[in-house]
Write an enzyme that holds these catalytic residues in place. Structure first.
Site, PDB file in Angstrom:
ATOM      1  N   ASP A  91      -1.037   7.119   6.411  1.00  0.00           N
ATOM      2  CA  ASP A  91      -2.123   6.207   6.096  1.00  0.00           C
ATOM      3  C   ASP A  91      -2.274   5.267   7.284  1.00  0.00           C
ATOM      4  O   ASP A  91      -1.424   4.420   7.531  1.00  0.00           O
ATOM      5  CB  ASP A  91      -1.785   5.435   4.817  1.00  0.00           C
ATOM      6  CG  ASP A  91      -2.812   4.357   4.481  1.00  0.00           C
ATOM      7  OD1 ASP A  91      -3.795   4.199   5.220  1.00  0.00           O
ATOM      8  OD2 ASP A  91      -2.603   3.658   3.460  1.00  0.00           O
ATOM      9  N   LYS A 140     -11.076  -1.499   7.752  1.00  0.00           N
ATOM     10  CA  LYS A 140     -10.079  -2.291   8.472  1.00  0.00           C
ATOM     11  C   LYS A 140     -10.320  -2.321   9.979  1.00  0.00           C
ATOM     12  O   LYS A 140     -10.068  -3.325  10.627  1.00  0.00           O
ATOM     13  CB  LYS A 140      -8.675  -1.730   8.217  1.00  0.00           C
ATOM     14  CG  LYS A 140      -8.230  -1.799   6.777  1.00  0.00           C
ATOM     15  CD  LYS A 140      -8.002  -3.219   6.316  1.00  0.00           C
ATOM     16  CE  LYS A 140      -7.387  -3.265   4.931  1.00  0.00           C
ATOM     17  NZ  LYS A 140      -7.238  -4.624   4.424  1.00  0.00           N
ATOM     18  N   TRP A 194       0.830  -1.209   0.000  1.00  0.00           N
ATOM     19  CA  TRP A 194       0.000   0.000   0.000  1.00  0.00           C
ATOM     20  C   TRP A 194       0.863   1.258   0.000  1.00  0.00           C
ATOM     21  O   TRP A 194       0.525   2.253  -0.647  1.00  0.00           O
ATOM     22  CB  TRP A 194      -0.966  -0.030   1.186  1.00  0.00           C
ATOM     23  CG  TRP A 194      -1.823  -1.242   1.148  1.00  0.00           C
ATOM     24  CD1 TRP A 194      -1.803  -2.309   2.000  1.00  0.00           C
ATOM     25  CD2 TRP A 194      -2.806  -1.571   0.156  1.00  0.00           C
ATOM     26  NE1 TRP A 194      -2.704  -3.266   1.610  1.00  0.00           N
ATOM     27  CE2 TRP A 194      -3.339  -2.847   0.483  1.00  0.00           C
ATOM     28  CE3 TRP A 194      -3.286  -0.905  -0.972  1.00  0.00           C
ATOM     29  CZ2 TRP A 194      -4.327  -3.463  -0.279  1.00  0.00           C
ATOM     30  CZ3 TRP A 194      -4.274  -1.523  -1.743  1.00  0.00           C
ATOM     31  CH2 TRP A 194      -4.782  -2.776  -1.390  1.00  0.00           C
TER      32      TRP A 194
END
Length: 358
Positions: free
Chosen positions: A169, A193, A101
């Site tokens: 993030d 998440k 990511w």
């Protein structure tokens, strides 16, 4: 049989949240209308949005000068929104590459300007967090990914950025541990998440950093546009925001981030202890960088995998197969995961040990 959901995302949610959400889909606020039928501009949903933002500020202990947004597009859209809003024309950004990511985020940033990778753990399949890096003096911002779901690593200390902005993030560990958010200028996190269902993305931004890039930013990518419309520049994902609000209220009632951090450490310690004790398993991530949210491990003998898979499936365990790019196993133990489910997995690992020895 009860299922023990270790899925990396969409994540496990508290049972009481799921029940409240289900009721709201049928009849929200005794309106005899579904939550997903009412206007997002109605007073009932505006109250949901305001309460969700307020809970974020309270749980993260945000000072004045920070704003909260609930947007769409997942963290993947934030990979592009970040440079659009923070990377100046002719400027430069620094990224620390700690996994898939993080790599995708820096790839998007390169579309808009100069990007320097100041640290990377790609050389060891991202099984550690880089430490010996230097933050350049001429960058607009530094971007990190706090927790890496695929590889099971987590930042324990964040870069000191001096004049540069710090962007993070936090998709897979937001609300899981206490942090000093005054050290961050922009934080974003996909809800699915650790906060709610897929469909909305949390953004926390320091107001004073916006509007300084000299860029012409498309309206849907401009944080200032979304702030001016209270996250309702376009129709918001009402269900995802509502369930996120319920989850945040559940967390507050539990005692907040401090309380859940204590529980998360206990859960992780229980599982890592078994991985380290049991000779049939080995942890993937470096010990000092292990994640509290995503526990990654492998078999010491891959040929025994069929036996272990049968045991955990029969125990009602779901979602522990490792990411396709890594293999092995991954137990995602987000906030709503009860320690009883961790014990079920530990029991399965111990049963596996007995069967192999016999």
């Amino acid at each position: 049989m009860k299922k023990h959901n270790f899925s990396a995302g969409p994540c496990i949610l508290p049972q009481e949240v799921l029940k409240q959400a289900a009721d709201a889909v049928v009849n929200f606020n005794n309106l005899d209308l579904s939550l997903i039928e009412i206007s997002h501009r109605s007073k009932d949903f505006v109250a949901v949005m305001e309460n969700a933002r307020s809970l974020v500020k309270e749980l993260l202990n945000l000072p004045e000068g920070y704003s909260v947004l609930f947007l769409q597009g997942g963290a993947s859209l934030e990979f592009l929104m970040t440079p659009y809003n923070l990377l100046k024309e002719g400027g430069k950004a620094a990224y620390i590459d700690t996994g898939a990511w993080a790599a995708k985020a820096l790839k998007e940033a390169k579309l808009l300007g100069d990007v320097e990778v100041i640290g990377s753990s790609k050389d060891k399949t991202y099984n550690y967090i880089p430490k010996n890096y230097t933050v350049p003096s001429n960058v607009d911002y530094v971007h990190v990914t706090s927790n890496n779901t695929i590889y099971g690593t987590q930042f324990k200390e964040f870069p000191k950025t001096d004049d540069a902005l710090l962007v993070c993030d936090m998709s897979s560990d937001i609300f899981s541990r206490e942090l000093d958010f005054t050290k961050f200028d922009l934080v974003y996190a996909g809800a699915q998440k650790n906060m709610g269902p897929a469909g909305t993305t949390l953004v926390v931004v320091k107001d004073e950093i916006l509007g300084k890039t000299s860029r012409n930013i498309p309206a849907m990518l401009d944080y200032q546009v979304h702030l001016s419309k209270d996250s309702m520049f376009n129709t918001p994902p009402v269900f995802a925001v509502y369930v996120s609000m319920l989850t945040l209220q559940w967390l507050k009632d539990l005692g907040g981030v401090k309380a859940i951090e204590k529980l998360n450490k206990e859960k992780a310690a229980l599982l890592y202890a078994e991985i380290d004790r049991n000779p049939l398993f080995k942890g993937f991530a470096e010990v000092e960088d292990r994640s509290l949210m995503n526990v990654t491990f492998n078999l010491t003998d891959e040929s025994t995998g069929e036996v272990f898979d049968k045991i955990w499936n029969e125990a009602g365990i779901s979602g522990i197969k490792g990411h396709r790019s890594v293999g092995g196993y991954r137990a995602s133990i987000y906030n709503a995961m009860p320690i009883e489910s961790i014990q079920v997995l530990v029991n399965a690992m111990q049963q596996f040990e007995k069967e192999i020895k016999n």
